[in-house]
Write an enzyme that holds these catalytic residues in place. Sequence first.
Site, PDB file in Angstrom:
ATOM      1  N   GLY A   1       7.012   0.120   6.546  1.00 62.62           N
ATOM      2  CA  GLY A   1       8.195   0.768   5.998  1.00 62.62           C
ATOM      3  C   GLY A   1       8.812   1.675   7.021  1.00 62.62           C
ATOM      4  O   GLY A   1       8.461   1.624   8.199  1.00 62.62           O
ATOM      5  N   GLY A   2       9.752   2.503   6.581  1.00 71.04           N
ATOM      6  CA  GLY A   2      10.450   3.385   7.499  1.00 71.04           C
ATOM      7  C   GLY A   2       9.516   4.392   8.122  1.00 71.04           C
ATOM      8  O   GLY A   2       9.751   4.886   9.218  1.00 71.04           O
TER       9      GLY A   2
ATOM     10  N   GLY B   1       6.304   3.881   9.023  1.00 70.59           N
ATOM     11  CA  GLY B   1       5.358   3.337   9.992  1.00 70.59           C
ATOM     12  C   GLY B   1       4.681   2.106   9.426  1.00 70.59           C
ATOM     13  O   GLY B   1       5.243   1.431   8.567  1.00 70.59           O
TER      14      GLY B   1
ATOM     15  N   LYS C   1      -3.237   4.003   9.125  1.00 68.99           N
ATOM     16  CA  LYS C   1      -1.793   4.227   9.062  1.00 68.99           C
ATOM     17  C   LYS C   1      -1.289   4.732  10.393  1.00 68.99           C
ATOM     18  O   LYS C   1      -1.785   5.699  10.934  1.00 68.99           O
ATOM     19  CB  LYS C   1      -1.457   5.233   7.968  1.00 68.99           C
ATOM     20  CG  LYS C   1       0.035   5.271   7.686  1.00 68.99           C
ATOM     21  CD  LYS C   1       0.369   6.099   6.498  1.00 68.99           C
ATOM     22  CE  LYS C   1       0.357   7.573   6.895  1.00 68.99           C
ATOM     23  NZ  LYS C   1       0.851   8.414   5.787  1.00 68.99           N
TER      24      LYS C   1
ATOM     25  N   ASP D   1       5.044  13.637  -1.998  1.00 70.57           N
ATOM     26  CA  ASP D   1       5.653  12.306  -2.153  1.00 70.57           C
ATOM     27  C   ASP D   1       4.984  11.553  -3.291  1.00 70.57           C
ATOM     28  O   ASP D   1       4.427  10.481  -3.099  1.00 70.57           O
ATOM     29  CB  ASP D   1       5.541  11.519  -0.853  1.00 70.57           C
ATOM     30  CG  ASP D   1       6.507  10.348  -0.835  1.00 70.57           C
ATOM     31  OD1 ASP D   1       7.393  10.292  -1.711  1.00 70.57           O
ATOM     32  OD2 ASP D   1       6.366   9.480   0.050  1.00 70.57           O
TER      33      ASP D   1
END
Length: 764
Positions: free
Chosen positions: A443-444, A446, A462, A559
């Site tokens: 995704g944006g 990583g 990640k 988040d």
Amino acid sequence: MERVEGRTMAIHEFLLKVLVLGIIISGPYHSHAAETDYSITKPGCQSSCGNLLIPYPFGLSDSTSDCHFNLPSFIVDCDYSTDPPTPYMENKGSNLQISGISVEDHEMRISHWVGQDCFNSSGYDESSSFYPWLTLAKFPISSTKNKFTVVGCDTLAYFQDGGEKFTFGCVSLCSNITNVSNGSCSGIGCCETSIPTDSLNYQISFQSFYNHTYVLDFNPCSYAFVAEIGSYNFSVGDLKQIKSDRSTLLLEWAIGDQTCEDARKNPASYMCTDNTKCTDAKDGSGYKCTCLEGYQGNPYLANGCHDIDECADPEKYPCEGECNNIEGNYTCLCPKGYHGYGKKGGEDGQGCVANPSYLMKISVGVAVGIIVLLLSIGLLYFGYKKRELIRLKEQYFKQNGGLLLQQRLHEHDRTTKDAKIFGAEELEKATDNYDESKIVGQGGYGTVYKGLLPNNMVVAIKKSKVVDQGQIEQFINEVIVLSQINHRNVVKLLGCCLETEVPLLVYEFINNGTLFDHIHNPNKSSKLSWEIRLRIASETAGVLSYLHSAASTPIIHRDVKLANILLDAGYTAKVSDFGASRLVPLDQTQLSTMVQGTLGYLDPEYFHTSQLTEKSDVYSFGVVLAELLTGKKALSFDRPEEERSLATYFLSSLKNDKLLQIVEEVIAYEGNNEQVREVANLAKRCLEIKGEGRPTMKEVAMELEGLRAMANHPWVNGIDVNPEETIHLLREKTNVYMDSVASTSTGCTDSMKNHVMPLVSSGR
Ligand SMILES: *[C@@H]1O[C@H](CO)[C@@H](O)[C@H](O)[C@H]1NC(C)=O
Ligand SMILES: *[C@@H]1O[C@H](CO)[C@@H](O)[C@H](O)[C@H]1NC(C)=O
Ligand SMILES: *[C@@H]1O[C@H](CO)[C@@H](O)[C@H](O)[C@H]1NC(C)=O
Ligand SMILES: *[C@@H]1O[C@H](CO)[C@@H](O)[C@H](O)[C@H]1NC(C)=O
Ligand SMILES: *[C@@H]1O[C@H](CO)[C@@H](O)[C@H](O)[C@H]1NC(C)=O
Ligand SMILES: *[C@@H]1O[C@H](CO)[C@@H](O)[C@H](O)[C@H]1NC(C)=O
Ligand SMILES: *[C@@H]1O[C@H](CO)[C@@H](O)[C@H](O)[C@H]1NC(C)=O
């Protein structure tokens, strides 16, 4: 008159000389192209008679005595009465026609009669028979270059020397012409034998065994003659009638009758000029002058021997190198790196030969040089690369707060399960050097890779894209705190790797994907019953509550969203990605790139305060609840504008009492309408614009726990009554409960400080 004519012709011949000299004089001898440039006679002397070129020391009888050597044998008598004029040796009376004179080889060709002994049917035919004799004054018949040849099939022929001291000959008898063959004088129909040395004169005589009686029809005459080797080819026809009545003899000439040694004693008469050498004649007497090697021309003329320009005649004087003509010789320098004479076919028969030592030196030197160079470059390079890598790793490690982390870890009780600091190589190995096939989420923020640690532990790694250096310390703190959290509903952070440009986070691997996937994939959402949804909500709320209160400084998730709630095989919620997003700066570009992923969950207060708080998590959780209820995405541009944000849409639906219309079908069918309404109300409170108006995560968790407890109560589940009635009952009951909770709540407070990097740690 005759004389004048002769002169005219001589001049004419002289003019032609330049053109024909080389060809004619050298005819059967070696041809020297350069020779044409030079005179063959003394100045003012006639140089030819008919086709014959007359080089000095030979000269015409009618020229001055200067023009020839002072011996009759060197005088050529030219008979101008024939056309072309015929040259005779000494004088016409000798009947010895000259056909060639070579100064270089000291040879002279003359023609002489062929002897013949003939018969006809009446016997001996005297009129056709002829027995020649030859007397030479000075020049002997070459013993090596002439043969005495006899042709006939009933023949015996003799060569008798003039002094009658010896006789020799050969015999040829053949009864049938079929056995005779053309070409060689092989003994059948033709025989030949050698000439002794120093032969100055001879006489030819014959005998016949049967007066040619038996061979008369094909061989009436016997023939015998002396001829230069190669000048006569026997043919069968010659038995009948020989083709020519003359044969060519080769004489060897020399000067005087002295040896070189004696001749040199009298320089006035010594004939050899500059650049010449003198040799004694082998046949006969006298000496011969020849040009030195490297010179050519007439050795009897002053300055007659000229330097040969060898370089101009590469065919005869091959030179592989650089040819340079020098006086009497030439140099042929081999190119650098070669050695040798350069003159191919020279003494050593070799031309320029590659200099082995030189070549060796060069090639070995070059090879060694190259190898050393490559080796040292390689070593330097690898050394540099390695150092660079280590330096880079260290730099990254420092930059990513590695020292801080180490220090913090040190301070901590080492008995607790702390975050592990992974090495960059360890993780490279675990992910096959970050192979594309290992990517489980992208995704944006990583990329997330599935990795296998050496201890066979499956992990999610990640890899972020960007790092906000200002947040390093907080990031490290959280890494430590999070790694210490051991909650069944939290995706465990196993450690991190700081040796890379962006820190890598290593999590436990959850294999059943994200809640987002389960809710928004139609095939999967039907399997998520209300009970499961309620449990997931409760578990998530519990985790958030725990984290908000557990540590000294509250850990804010920042988040909360479906994509960050992972599920294991038993649909147990595993919340991931706590606060670790600090490293990612929340700038405008990122906001825009993450609109669909996260903006729908973002605390509206954030836009005023730019601060994310515990209450931001509460708001986001409210959106999660709304999503669980409706099955609709938090933000969807597929929906009409007023319905785009699920929060707004959800709140307005509640206000208009249209909750049941927007609740997902699966849930609506289950008939838990009262619970649904309660959860909807809870969501509504969490979605308060003002953070203060929202409940705390603890309150939310408690309420959800309560609802679950009630749902499991046989009083609710067991009775099969009119659904309307059940809902009514539930509402009564829960309202009391809720009211009590609401009174204690301080409301939802402010919002996310920082935006969070979502970890999509879904199992595939
Ligand atoms: C053979 O030769 C002799 C002498 O030359 C001559 O007189 C005679 O006529 C010849 N005979 C024949 C048949 O030709
Ligand atoms: C030569 O030989 C052939 C066959 O061997 C014979 O027919 C012929 O008559 C012979 N000729 C002479 C001249 O003897
Ligand atoms: C001569 O010719 C005959 C017939 O052609 C042959 O048979 C014989 O072998 C020959 N002899 C020689 C020596 O060539
Ligand atoms: C030999 O040569 C002549 C011509 O020179 C030719 O006519 C003849 O047929 C030849 N004979 C043989 C046996 O080759
Ligand atoms: C050959 O001829 C001579 C005379 O011409 C004669 O004396 C002699 O007997 C003859 N020989 C033979 C074998 O016929
Ligand atoms: C003799 O024969 C050879 C080849 O067979 C040839 O080259 C040469 O010119 C001939 N010589 C004469 C004088 O005919
Ligand atoms: C020419 O030079 C070479 C090498 O310098 C030498 O071997 C050779 O004898 C020389 N030839 C003459 C004719 O001097």
